[in-house]
Scaffold this motif. Structure first.
Motif, PDB file in Angstrom:
ATOM      1  N   CYS A 144     -13.423  -4.069  -8.293  1.00  0.00           N
ATOM      2  CA  CYS A 144     -13.949  -2.827  -8.851  1.00  0.00           C
ATOM      3  C   CYS A 144     -12.798  -2.074  -9.507  1.00  0.00           C
ATOM      4  O   CYS A 144     -11.632  -2.447  -9.358  1.00  0.00           O
ATOM      5  CB  CYS A 144     -14.596  -1.989  -7.742  1.00  0.00           C
ATOM      6  N   VAL A 145     -13.125  -1.022 -10.213  1.00  0.00           N
ATOM      7  CA  VAL A 145     -12.111  -0.270 -10.958  1.00  0.00           C
ATOM      8  C   VAL A 145     -11.049   0.285 -10.006  1.00  0.00           C
ATOM      9  O   VAL A 145      -9.864   0.285 -10.326  1.00  0.00           O
ATOM     10  CB  VAL A 145     -12.765   0.868 -11.777  1.00  0.00           C
ATOM     11  N   GLU A 146     -11.464   0.744  -8.834  1.00  0.00           N
ATOM     12  CA  GLU A 146     -10.521   1.345  -7.885  1.00  0.00           C
ATOM     13  C   GLU A 146      -9.458   0.348  -7.425  1.00  0.00           C
ATOM     14  O   GLU A 146      -8.345   0.735  -7.088  1.00  0.00           O
ATOM     15  CB  GLU A 146     -11.257   1.903  -6.665  1.00  0.00           C
ATOM     16  N   HIS A 147      -9.804  -0.928  -7.390  1.00  0.00           N
ATOM     17  CA  HIS A 147      -8.866  -1.934  -6.900  1.00  0.00           C
ATOM     18  C   HIS A 147      -8.291  -2.804  -8.010  1.00  0.00           C
ATOM     19  O   HIS A 147      -7.644  -3.813  -7.733  1.00  0.00           O
ATOM     20  CB  HIS A 147      -9.540  -2.814  -5.846  1.00  0.00           C
ATOM     21  N   ALA A 148      -8.534  -2.415  -9.257  1.00  0.00           N
ATOM     22  CA  ALA A 148      -7.960  -3.157 -10.375  1.00  0.00           C
ATOM     23  C   ALA A 148      -6.450  -2.998 -10.347  1.00  0.00           C
ATOM     24  O   ALA A 148      -5.923  -1.955  -9.961  1.00  0.00           O
ATOM     25  CB  ALA A 148      -8.522  -2.645 -11.701  1.00  0.00           C
ATOM     26  N   GLU A 149      -5.762  -4.051 -10.742  1.00  0.00           N
ATOM     27  CA  GLU A 149      -4.295  -4.038 -10.733  1.00  0.00           C
ATOM     28  C   GLU A 149      -3.783  -2.992 -11.714  1.00  0.00           C
ATOM     29  O   GLU A 149      -4.203  -2.943 -12.859  1.00  0.00           O
ATOM     30  CB  GLU A 149      -3.766  -5.421 -11.124  1.00  0.00           C
ATOM     31  N   LYS A 150      -2.862  -2.198 -11.251  1.00  0.00           N
ATOM     32  CA  LYS A 150      -2.260  -1.171 -12.102  1.00  0.00           C
ATOM     33  C   LYS A 150      -1.030  -1.760 -12.768  1.00  0.00           C
ATOM     34  O   LYS A 150       0.044  -1.800 -12.210  1.00  0.00           O
ATOM     35  CB  LYS A 150      -1.878   0.056 -11.280  1.00  0.00           C
ATOM     36  N   LYS A 151      -1.194  -2.245 -13.999  1.00  0.00           N
ATOM     37  CA  LYS A 151      -0.096  -2.900 -14.698  1.00  0.00           C
ATOM     38  C   LYS A 151       0.889  -1.911 -15.290  1.00  0.00           C
ATOM     39  O   LYS A 151       2.045  -2.223 -15.454  1.00  0.00           O
ATOM     40  CB  LYS A 151      -0.638  -3.811 -15.793  1.00  0.00           C
ATOM     41  N   GLU A 152       0.417  -0.699 -15.601  1.00  0.00           N
ATOM     42  CA  GLU A 152       1.328   0.241 -16.229  1.00  0.00           C
ATOM     43  C   GLU A 152       2.439   0.715 -15.298  1.00  0.00           C
ATOM     44  O   GLU A 152       3.442   1.241 -15.741  1.00  0.00           O
ATOM     45  CB  GLU A 152       0.582   1.434 -16.831  1.00  0.00           C
ATOM     46  N   ASP A 153       2.301   0.503 -13.983  1.00  0.00           N
ATOM     47  CA  ASP A 153       3.364   0.863 -13.049  1.00  0.00           C
ATOM     48  C   ASP A 153       4.623   0.051 -13.284  1.00  0.00           C
ATOM     49  O   ASP A 153       5.713   0.484 -12.948  1.00  0.00           O
ATOM     50  CB  ASP A 153       2.903   0.651 -11.604  1.00  0.00           C
ATOM     51  N   HIS A 154       4.489  -1.135 -13.839  1.00  0.00           N
ATOM     52  CA  HIS A 154       5.625  -2.032 -14.011  1.00  0.00           C
ATOM     53  C   HIS A 154       6.326  -1.850 -15.362  1.00  0.00           C
ATOM     54  O   HIS A 154       7.244  -2.580 -15.668  1.00  0.00           O
ATOM     55  CB  HIS A 154       5.160  -3.486 -13.883  1.00  0.00           C
ATOM     56  N   LEU A 155       5.891  -0.883 -16.141  1.00  0.00           N
ATOM     57  CA  LEU A 155       6.447  -0.718 -17.479  1.00  0.00           C
ATOM     58  C   LEU A 155       7.593   0.287 -17.534  1.00  0.00           C
ATOM     59  O   LEU A 155       8.126   0.541 -18.595  1.00  0.00           O
ATOM     60  CB  LEU A 155       5.344  -0.294 -18.450  1.00  0.00           C
ATOM     61  N   ARG A 156       7.966   0.853 -16.415  1.00  0.00           N
ATOM     62  CA  ARG A 156       9.021   1.850 -16.399  1.00  0.00           C
ATOM     63  C   ARG A 156      10.387   1.171 -16.443  1.00  0.00           C
ATOM     64  O   ARG A 156      10.582   0.103 -15.889  1.00  0.00           O
ATOM     65  CB  ARG A 156       8.921   2.720 -15.145  1.00  0.00           C
ATOM     66  N   PRO A 157      11.355   1.802 -17.087  1.00  0.00           N
ATOM     67  CA  PRO A 157      12.698   1.224 -17.162  1.00  0.00           C
ATOM     68  C   PRO A 157      13.336   1.098 -15.782  1.00  0.00           C
ATOM     69  O   PRO A 157      13.141   1.957 -14.916  1.00  0.00           O
ATOM     70  CB  PRO A 157      13.484   2.223 -18.018  1.00  0.00           C
ATOM     71  N   VAL A 158      14.095   0.039 -15.579  1.00  0.00           N
ATOM     72  CA  VAL A 158      14.725  -0.196 -14.278  1.00  0.00           C
ATOM     73  C   VAL A 158      15.768   0.864 -13.961  1.00  0.00           C
ATOM     74  O   VAL A 158      16.077   1.094 -12.792  1.00  0.00           O
ATOM     75  CB  VAL A 158      15.365  -1.600 -14.208  1.00  0.00           C
ATOM     76  N   GLU A 159      16.305   1.519 -14.970  1.00  0.00           N
ATOM     77  CA  GLU A 159      17.304   2.554 -14.737  1.00  0.00           C
ATOM     78  C   GLU A 159      16.742   3.708 -13.908  1.00  0.00           C
ATOM     79  O   GLU A 159      17.475   4.402 -13.217  1.00  0.00           O
ATOM     80  CB  GLU A 159      17.849   3.112 -16.066  1.00  0.00           C
ATOM     81  N   GLU A 160      15.423   3.914 -13.967  1.00  0.00           N
ATOM     82  CA  GLU A 160      14.827   5.008 -13.210  1.00  0.00           C
ATOM     83  C   GLU A 160      14.985   4.814 -11.709  1.00  0.00           C
ATOM     84  O   GLU A 160      14.995   5.784 -10.959  1.00  0.00           O
ATOM     85  CB  GLU A 160      13.356   5.154 -13.577  1.00  0.00           C
ATOM     86  N   ASP A 161      15.106   3.572 -11.268  1.00  0.00           N
ATOM     87  CA  ASP A 161      15.327   3.322  -9.852  1.00  0.00           C
ATOM     88  C   ASP A 161      16.717   3.767  -9.426  1.00  0.00           C
ATOM     89  O   ASP A 161      16.938   4.137  -8.277  1.00  0.00           O
ATOM     90  CB  ASP A 161      15.148   1.834  -9.527  1.00  0.00           C
ATOM     91  N   VAL A 162      17.672   3.704 -10.337  1.00  0.00           N
ATOM     92  CA  VAL A 162      19.047   4.052 -10.027  1.00  0.00           C
ATOM     93  C   VAL A 162      19.274   5.558 -10.132  1.00  0.00           C
ATOM     94  O   VAL A 162      19.948   6.164  -9.302  1.00  0.00           O
ATOM     95  CB  VAL A 162      20.021   3.301 -10.967  1.00  0.00           C
ATOM     96  N   LEU A 163      18.705   6.155 -11.164  1.00  0.00           N
ATOM     97  CA  LEU A 163      18.912   7.577 -11.390  1.00  0.00           C
ATOM     98  C   LEU A 163      17.944   8.412 -10.561  1.00  0.00           C
ATOM     99  O   LEU A 163      16.798   8.049 -10.368  1.00  0.00           O
ATOM    100  CB  LEU A 163      18.695   7.910 -12.875  1.00  0.00           C
ATOM    101  N   SER A 164      18.420   9.532 -10.086  1.00  0.00           N
ATOM    102  CA  SER A 164      17.544  10.446  -9.362  1.00  0.00           C
ATOM    103  C   SER A 164      16.854  11.362 -10.369  1.00  0.00           C
ATOM    104  O   SER A 164      17.236  11.436 -11.526  1.00  0.00           O
ATOM    105  CB  SER A 164      18.352  11.255  -8.357  1.00  0.00           C
ATOM    106  N   SER A 165      15.858  12.085  -9.907  1.00  0.00           N
ATOM    107  CA  SER A 165      15.127  12.965 -10.819  1.00  0.00           C
ATOM    108  C   SER A 165      15.981  14.154 -11.252  1.00  0.00           C
ATOM    109  O   SER A 165      15.805  14.682 -12.337  1.00  0.00           O
ATOM    110  CB  SER A 165      13.835  13.439 -10.165  1.00  0.00           C
ATOM    111  N   THR A 166      16.889  14.589 -10.401  1.00  0.00           N
ATOM    112  CA  THR A 166      17.800  15.664 -10.797  1.00  0.00           C
ATOM    113  C   THR A 166      19.184  15.055 -10.998  1.00  0.00           C
ATOM    114  O   THR A 166      19.697  14.367 -10.114  1.00  0.00           O
ATOM    115  CB  THR A 166      17.870  16.764  -9.714  1.00  0.00           C
ATOM    116  N   PRO A 167      19.772  15.287 -12.152  1.00  0.00           N
ATOM    117  CA  PRO A 167      21.078  14.683 -12.439  1.00  0.00           C
ATOM    118  C   PRO A 167      22.138  15.149 -11.441  1.00  0.00           C
ATOM    119  O   PRO A 167      22.192  16.301 -11.049  1.00  0.00           O
ATOM    120  CB  PRO A 167      21.413  15.183 -13.843  1.00  0.00           C
TER     121      PRO A 167
END
Length: 150
Positions: free
Chosen positions: A105-128
């Motif tokens: 169903c739509v609620e359990h459809a795979e969310k592919k857009e979650d994987h489109l974020r740059p890997v650098e975001e994992d390293v950088l925090s939200s506040t510099p």
């Protein structure tokens, strides 16, 4: 689910699978545009490489589509088609008509857009922070030894 609707969706899936398999069989790898790379501009080589990579990505996408269709046809054969594989609820007929290979169903459809974020975001925090640059530089940079001595 109504048998007439089920047969219509099955025919649609089988036709789509045949079209995909036909395209895969007929697809040709882009060939290099030059006989020799000796006098080529680097952009010519880059264009050839881009064409090859694009064709490979399209072939991979077709293969993924074919697998999804085969899984949906198998679910039809098993009698589980039309029920979400995660929660077991009925998948709305509108979703199945729009996307007959859907097994969730739509609620359990795979969310592919979650994987489109740059890997650098994992390293950088939200506040510099002041040490963010130092942390990033641990991964390497284009600095030469002369740059580091300055």
């Amino acid at each position: 689910m109504d048998q007439q609707v089920m047969q219509k969706l099955k025919r649609q899936l089988e036709q789509e699978l045949q079209e995909i398999e036909k395209r895969v069989d007929e697809s040709e790898r882009p060939q290099a545009t030059e006989l020799s790379n000796y006098d080529n501009h680097p952009a010519d080589n880059a264009s050839d490489l881009t064409d090859q990579l694009t064709e490979m990505a399209i072939d991979e996408h077709r293969g993924d589509n074919a697998e999804e269709i085969k899984e949906a046809l198998q679910a039809m054969a098993d009698g589980t088609y039309g029920k979400c594989t995660v929660c077991g609820k009925e998948i709305p007929i509108g979703r199945l008509e729009a996307m007959p290979q859907a097994l969730t169903c739509v609620e359990h459809a795979e969310k592919k857009e979650d994987h489109l974020r740059p890997v650098e975001e994992d390293v950088l925090s939200s506040t510099p922070r002041s040490d963010d640059f130092i942390e990033l530089e641990e991964f390497g940079s284009s600095d030469t030894p002369q740059d580091k001595n300055q």
